[in-house]
Write an enzyme that holds these catalytic residues in place. Structure first.
Site, PDB file in Angstrom:
ATOM      1  N   GLY A  34      26.541 -63.834 -79.473  1.00  0.00           N
ATOM      2  CA  GLY A  34      26.286 -65.015 -78.650  1.00  0.00           C
ATOM      3  C   GLY A  34      26.534 -66.329 -79.361  1.00  0.00           C
ATOM      4  N   ARG A  88      16.322 -87.633 -70.717  1.00  0.00           N
ATOM      5  CA  ARG A  88      15.188 -87.986 -69.866  1.00  0.00           C
ATOM      6  C   ARG A  88      13.852 -87.759 -70.567  1.00  0.00           C
ATOM      7  NH1 ARG A  88      16.639 -84.940 -64.391  1.00  0.00           N
ATOM      8  NH2 ARG A  88      17.627 -83.504 -65.856  1.00  0.00           N
ATOM      9  N   GLN A  89      13.855 -86.936 -71.630  1.00  0.00           N
ATOM     10  CA  GLN A  89      12.618 -86.758 -72.427  1.00  0.00           C
ATOM     11  C   GLN A  89      12.659 -87.812 -73.534  1.00  0.00           C
ATOM     12  OE1 GLN A  89      10.174 -84.442 -71.776  1.00  0.00           O
ATOM     13  NE2 GLN A  89       8.902 -84.820 -73.573  1.00  0.00           N
ATOM     14  N   ASP A 159      14.387 -94.816 -56.774  1.00  0.00           N
ATOM     15  CA  ASP A 159      13.252 -95.402 -57.493  1.00  0.00           C
ATOM     16  C   ASP A 159      13.694 -96.737 -58.077  1.00  0.00           C
ATOM     17  OD1 ASP A 159      14.656 -94.882 -59.877  1.00  0.00           O
ATOM     18  OD2 ASP A 159      13.710 -92.917 -60.087  1.00  0.00           O
ATOM     19  N   LYS A 183       9.061 -93.681 -56.164  1.00  0.00           N
ATOM     20  CA  LYS A 183       9.088 -92.237 -56.434  1.00  0.00           C
ATOM     21  C   LYS A 183       7.903 -91.814 -57.298  1.00  0.00           C
ATOM     22  CE  LYS A 183      12.090 -90.141 -59.402  1.00  0.00           C
ATOM     23  NZ  LYS A 183      13.397 -89.645 -59.839  1.00  0.00           N
ATOM     24  N   ARG A 185       6.848 -88.347 -59.434  1.00  0.00           N
ATOM     25  CA  ARG A 185       7.276 -87.010 -59.851  1.00  0.00           C
ATOM     26  C   ARG A 185       6.051 -86.185 -60.209  1.00  0.00           C
ATOM     27  NH1 ARG A 185      11.623 -84.292 -61.212  1.00  0.00           N
ATOM     28  NH2 ARG A 185      13.082 -86.037 -61.054  1.00  0.00           N
ATOM     29  N   ASP A 209      21.860 -92.865 -57.476  1.00  0.00           N
ATOM     30  CA  ASP A 209      20.990 -92.566 -58.620  1.00  0.00           C
ATOM     31  C   ASP A 209      21.854 -92.326 -59.851  1.00  0.00           C
ATOM     32  OD1 ASP A 209      18.627 -92.184 -59.985  1.00  0.00           O
ATOM     33  OD2 ASP A 209      17.968 -90.463 -58.804  1.00  0.00           O
TER      34      ASP A 209
HETATM   35  C1  R5P Z   1      14.976 -89.731 -63.000  1.00  0.00           C
HETATM   36  O1  R5P Z   1      14.304 -90.749 -63.221  1.00  0.00           O
HETATM   37  C2  R5P Z   1      16.426 -89.808 -62.690  1.00  0.00           C
HETATM   38  O2  R5P Z   1      16.821 -91.130 -62.501  1.00  0.00           O
HETATM   39  C3  R5P Z   1      16.787 -88.996 -61.473  1.00  0.00           C
HETATM   40  O3  R5P Z   1      16.166 -89.543 -60.338  1.00  0.00           O
HETATM   41  C4  R5P Z   1      16.362 -87.574 -61.640  1.00  0.00           C
HETATM   42  O4  R5P Z   1      16.788 -87.082 -62.861  1.00  0.00           O
HETATM   43  C5  R5P Z   1      16.884 -86.708 -60.517  1.00  0.00           C
HETATM   44  O5  R5P Z   1      16.404 -85.408 -60.719  1.00  0.00           O
HETATM   45  P1  R5P Z   1      16.283 -84.397 -59.525  1.00  0.00           P
HETATM   46  O6  R5P Z   1      17.634 -84.327 -58.850  1.00  0.00           O
HETATM   47  O7  R5P Z   1      15.910 -83.117 -60.179  1.00  0.00           O
HETATM   48  O8  R5P Z   1      15.224 -84.891 -58.609  1.00  0.00           O
END
Ligand code: R5P
Length: 282
Positions: A34, A88-89, A159, A183, A185, A209
């Site tokens: 792998g 994103r993290q 958002d 938004k 989450r 987005d």
């Molecule tokens: C998050 O803040 C990003 O801007 C996107 O809104 C997010 O990554 C979208 O993810 P998903 O399609 O899983 O809702």
């Protein structure tokens, strides 16, 4: 010379054409256990590694390309990350979590002289690299594939963080109103959005987005629209994992557009001109 990751070949070819650079015929192989290996030709001068880190394997491949470029004789290595995974993290959201964006940025910095990345999730991510890092805005051309006859269009961000993108697409289109949803989450695939103030009844709507991943954000946002005419969604990074495309279709979306930072069927806009312009200015 342009060295492409295996997931970024279309964009790398477009970038080579924009720059008039050679496109290396990189070879990608996997071993029975792998593990992976890449092979690149001899390099004289600058190597531009182009690799979206869409998976953990793609991260490893990028690091290997940088090392192979060094071994092959490159005197300068520029790393272009069209889509930066783990961005994103960008903070430890819960105790005990890593700042994964910083982890990845540090690893990538070890094999390159500089980094260029397209529409990072937050500009602050650029500060995690230990080498100069530049963000490229590829959103200006996202308006190109939209129908020319949008009726009294509204460009909505799901958002507040995506408002700038929605404005950029509206500006590219030339006419229209902009607004955003709120938004919340709850988990990686569970989000709720509350409607914007704009009356969309009978109007064409474009939801904009940076990333469409699971499609939850977009499909929830579209579901909140009150009697729109047609609905389009567009993004820079069309990750579209799992059943994201089905969620969008079920929500009544007419068409999905994205750039080629992630190569999908919807990647009708190329980020290559914007990346080339940045590379030429370095
Ligand atoms: C998050 O803040 C990003 O801007 C996107 O809104 C997010 O990554 C979208 O993810 P998903 O399609 O899983 O809702």
């Amino acid at each position: 010379m342009i060295l492409s990751g295996s997931a970024t070949q279309q964009l790398a070819a477009a970038l080579a054409a924009e720059l008039g650079d050679d496109l290396a015929r990189v070879e990608y192989e996997s071993f029975p256990d792998g593990e992976h290996i890449v092979r690149v030709p001899p390099i004289d001068g600058r190597a531009v590694v182009v690799a979206s880190t869409v998976s953990s394997d793609a991260h490893v491949e990028l690091l290997q390309l940088q090392d192979a470029a060094h071994e092959a004789g490159a005197d300068e290595i520029v790393t272009v990350i069209p889509y930066m995974g783990y961005a994103r993290q960008d903070e430890a959201f819960e105790p005990g979590e890593p700042v994964s964006a910083r982890t990845m940025a540090r690893a990538i910095s070890t094999g390159t002289d500089r980094v260029v990345t397209v529409c990072p999730h937050e500009q602050s991510v650029l500060g995690f690299f230990d080498v100069p890092a530049t963000g490229v805005d590829a959103s200006a051309h996202l308006a190109n594939p939209l129908p020319a006859d949008l009726a009294d269009p509204v460009f909505l961000a799901p958002d507040e963080g995506a408002v700038g993108l929605a404005q950029s697409v509206r500006d590219g289109y030339g006419v229209g109103e902009t607004d955003h949803f709120e938004k919340h989450r709850h988990s990686g695939s569970d989000v709720t959005v509350t409607p914007s103030d704009v009356d969309v009844s009978g109007r064409d709507v474009v939801v904009v987005d940076d990333i469409i991943a699971t499609g939850s954000t977009m499909s929830e946002a579209v579901g909140e629209l009150d009697d729109p005419a047609r609905v389009y969604v567009t993004c820079v990074h069309p990750l579209l994992v799992g059943n994201a495309r089905l969620k969008l279709a079920n929500a009544g979306v007419e068409a999905v557009y994205g750039t080629d930072t992630i190569e999908r069927a919807v990647s009708t806009v190329s980020a290559a001109p914007a990346v080339a312009e940045t590379l030429q200015s370095l």
